[in-house]
Design an enzyme around this catalytic site. Structure first.
Site, PDB file in Angstrom:
ATOM      1  CB  THR A 177       1.877 -40.007  36.163  1.00  0.00           C
ATOM      2  OG1 THR A 177       3.056 -40.270  35.416  1.00  0.00           O
ATOM      3  CG2 THR A 177       1.003 -41.228  36.168  1.00  0.00           C
ATOM      4  NE  ARG A 181      10.798 -44.724  31.838  1.00  0.00           N
ATOM      5  CZ  ARG A 181       9.873 -44.084  32.561  1.00  0.00           C
ATOM      6  NH1 ARG A 181       8.865 -43.482  31.983  1.00  0.00           N
ATOM      7  NH2 ARG A 181       9.965 -44.053  33.873  1.00  0.00           N
ATOM      8  CB  VAL A 182       7.758 -49.580  29.228  1.00  0.00           C
ATOM      9  CG1 VAL A 182       6.411 -49.768  29.901  1.00  0.00           C
ATOM     10  CG2 VAL A 182       7.644 -49.813  27.726  1.00  0.00           C
ATOM     11  CG  ASP A 223       5.306 -46.261  37.592  1.00  0.00           C
ATOM     12  OD1 ASP A 223       5.606 -45.377  36.770  1.00  0.00           O
ATOM     13  OD2 ASP A 223       4.715 -46.014  38.660  1.00  0.00           O
ATOM     14  N   GLY A 282       5.464 -41.367  40.173  1.00  0.00           N
ATOM     15  CA  GLY A 282       6.784 -41.097  40.738  1.00  0.00           C
ATOM     16  C   GLY A 282       7.884 -41.582  39.830  1.00  0.00           C
ATOM     17  N   GLY A 318       9.405 -43.884  37.919  1.00  0.00           N
ATOM     18  CA  GLY A 318       8.807 -45.109  37.387  1.00  0.00           C
ATOM     19  C   GLY A 318       9.646 -46.361  37.551  1.00  0.00           C
TER      20      GLY A 318
END
Lengths: 332, 332
Positions: free
Chosen positions: A186, A214-215, A217, A238, A240
């Site tokens: 990320t 999936r979502v 952070d 990191g 999530g």
């Protein structure tokens, strides 16, 4: 230069088990080069009197456009063989925010998050709806194949063969990555502009082999991203799911605002809370006087910063290492 | 009964401009009846030694199955003429959490959020992926027409005609609702079980005429829902975008944990922060000793609570009103 008017940009390109012994000098140089380009892009905006929001976008677009990071071009593949991208952005002055989740055709998701913030009455849009909105706003739409990279495709095939969800930067999992010297993640940026306004943004390609829409952070305001002029701007990277459960970004900001502790201490407290429930990763934090912290509980985090003098500094490994100074890039 | 072992359930059915003069006695009674049924359903779980998570699910399912509230059956229509439902749930002991967004075929989204929490390695799933996961987990799948109600369909037609996004409970908008005596909203519950564990959950049908895959605060851990045994369990309802920007649920929990202020004061601080950036709504808050608060900045909030004695109390209008006691329902 006064404290208040000083500009500052801090970026990250993901945290993970990045070890010096496994990252070739060429690879390391390639990462540092993109980090420095990202810093200079954001600095150029800030030095010209631009806003922290525009600096965050400029910095993140450079990393989204690079195949080296798990965001934009270079994103990992979901189980369905698609690149599903997430991004969010927040302005610390009025705490305006925007986010997109699971978009597959928007070249720069961070720009789409910004359009949601400024051109819609919403904060978070997802999937095809977000893509329709981005197209209406005139953002660059690409064929999903734009995001294809052979390396990421090979990662997916390995992950499917092993039937396991892979965190992008987790090189010492039991599933070997195609090449152990490449650990990516990320991306994110936090900025302070000449007007004393903070901004934060985060962009990601998520998890290799993720399923079920999936979502993580990154597109969640309060988890992956938060900005509040009264405290700090934060971007996270990191594990999530754990970062959502700890409301990592807001958590860090709340400690600074309510407890008046240092930003490094607040970041470390958040990372300790995340460790206690099984997660790891990193946080970049910046306050409205230009103090910043780049903290992580992993072996390394691609990161860098630039201030009034326009000199870009990049780091990859432990907190103790001496940052590399980027002269040539700093003064193009 | 000791403080620690006492059970408590608090619920809400949405906050808005609910005025006594515009809600007929029959309508008010219908709402109170469902609120009381919801309270009894959750109480039955808690009184039998069940967990706070199971009590939250039981309470919310009753409201999801009622056409009176904007959640499950009775959800509003999106611009595309679909019912897109969101829900989230969180367990305060280990801060486990689950959420689904924009699902159209899951009868009880709160159950799907729970399945995400307990049966997946993720926190948030959305759209078709979430529906596939729910089906694999054996949850009840319905035809999207199950969610159809004539009243909500008429609301959408009016909203489309007026080209404006309608907040569900906003009765004094310039677009008249089909009937001004009906103001409904998001539902939520917070519970404390015999073991001292807190839980929180929230479920919604979102905004009438919403477009672009809009996600509000209800499925966002930290915004619509948060639970932490070290502080409080919170469920929120109101102007979703503003609640996200204020990280409403976590914000309230953080104040209690870091500042040691009362839960009502924390809730009021959060609502004041929300008002300052243009939002309104309500929060239900419960701590691990059974203290609770039901606070709102709107004219009314459908709400209720039940404790060790098994007597359900419901309220609809201002803070000052005397709650209605539900004997007959309390002891069936």
């Amino acid at each position: 230069m006064t404290d208040h008017s000083s500009i500052r940009l801090v970026i990250h390109g993901g945290a993970g088990t990045i070890e010096r012994s496994k990252l070739t000098a060429e690879r390391e140089q390639a990462y540092r080069q993109v980090l420095a380009q990202s810093l200079i892009a954001g600095y150029t905006v800030l030095a010209a009197g631009g806003s922290s929001i525009d600096a965050v976008i400029a910095a993140i677009v450079v990393m989204e456009d690079s195949p080296l990071f798990n965001a934009g071009k270079g994103s990992v593949f979901s189980n369905a063989g698609r690149n599903e991208l997430d991004a969010s952005i927040m302005d610390g002055s009025m705490r305006m925010a925007g986010a997109v989740a699971a978009v597959t055709t928007i070249r720069n998701p961070i720009r789409a998050a910004h359009a949601v913030m400024t051109k819609s009455e919403h904060v978070m849009l997802m999937g095809q709806g977000a893509e329709t909105f981005a197209a209406e706003q005139g953002l660059e739409i690409v064929d999903p194949s734009y995001f294809y990279t052979q390396y990421r495709w090979d990662q997916l095939q390995k992950a499917i063969a092993n039937e396991r969800v892979l965190r992008d930067h987790d090189a010492d999992s039991d599933i070997p990555l195609p090449s152990n010297d490449e650990k990516r993640g990320t991306v994110g940026a936090v900025a302070l502009d000449h007007y004393g306004n903070l901004a934060a943004g985060t962009s990601t390609g998520g998890l290799t082999n993720k399923r079920f829409g999936r979502v993580g952070d990154s597109p969640i305001i309060g988890a992956g991203t938060y900005a509040d002029n009264r405290s700090v701007a934060v971007s996270a990277t990191g594990t999530g799911e754990i970062f959502i459960r700890a409301a990592a970004a807001f958590n860090t900001a709340a400690q600074v605002r309510l407890q008046r502790i240092s930003i490094a201490e607040a970041a470390d407290n958040t990372l300790a809370e995340i460790a206690a429930i099984g997660g790891d990763g990193g946080l970049i934090v910046l306050d409205a006087t230009g103090n910043f912290a780049m903290r992580f509980s992993t072996k390394g985090m691609f990161r860098g910063t630039i201030g009034d003098d326009g000199i870009a500094w990049t780091s990859v490994f432990s907190e103790a290492e001496t940052p590399v100074k980027h002269f040539a890039v700093s003064f193009p």
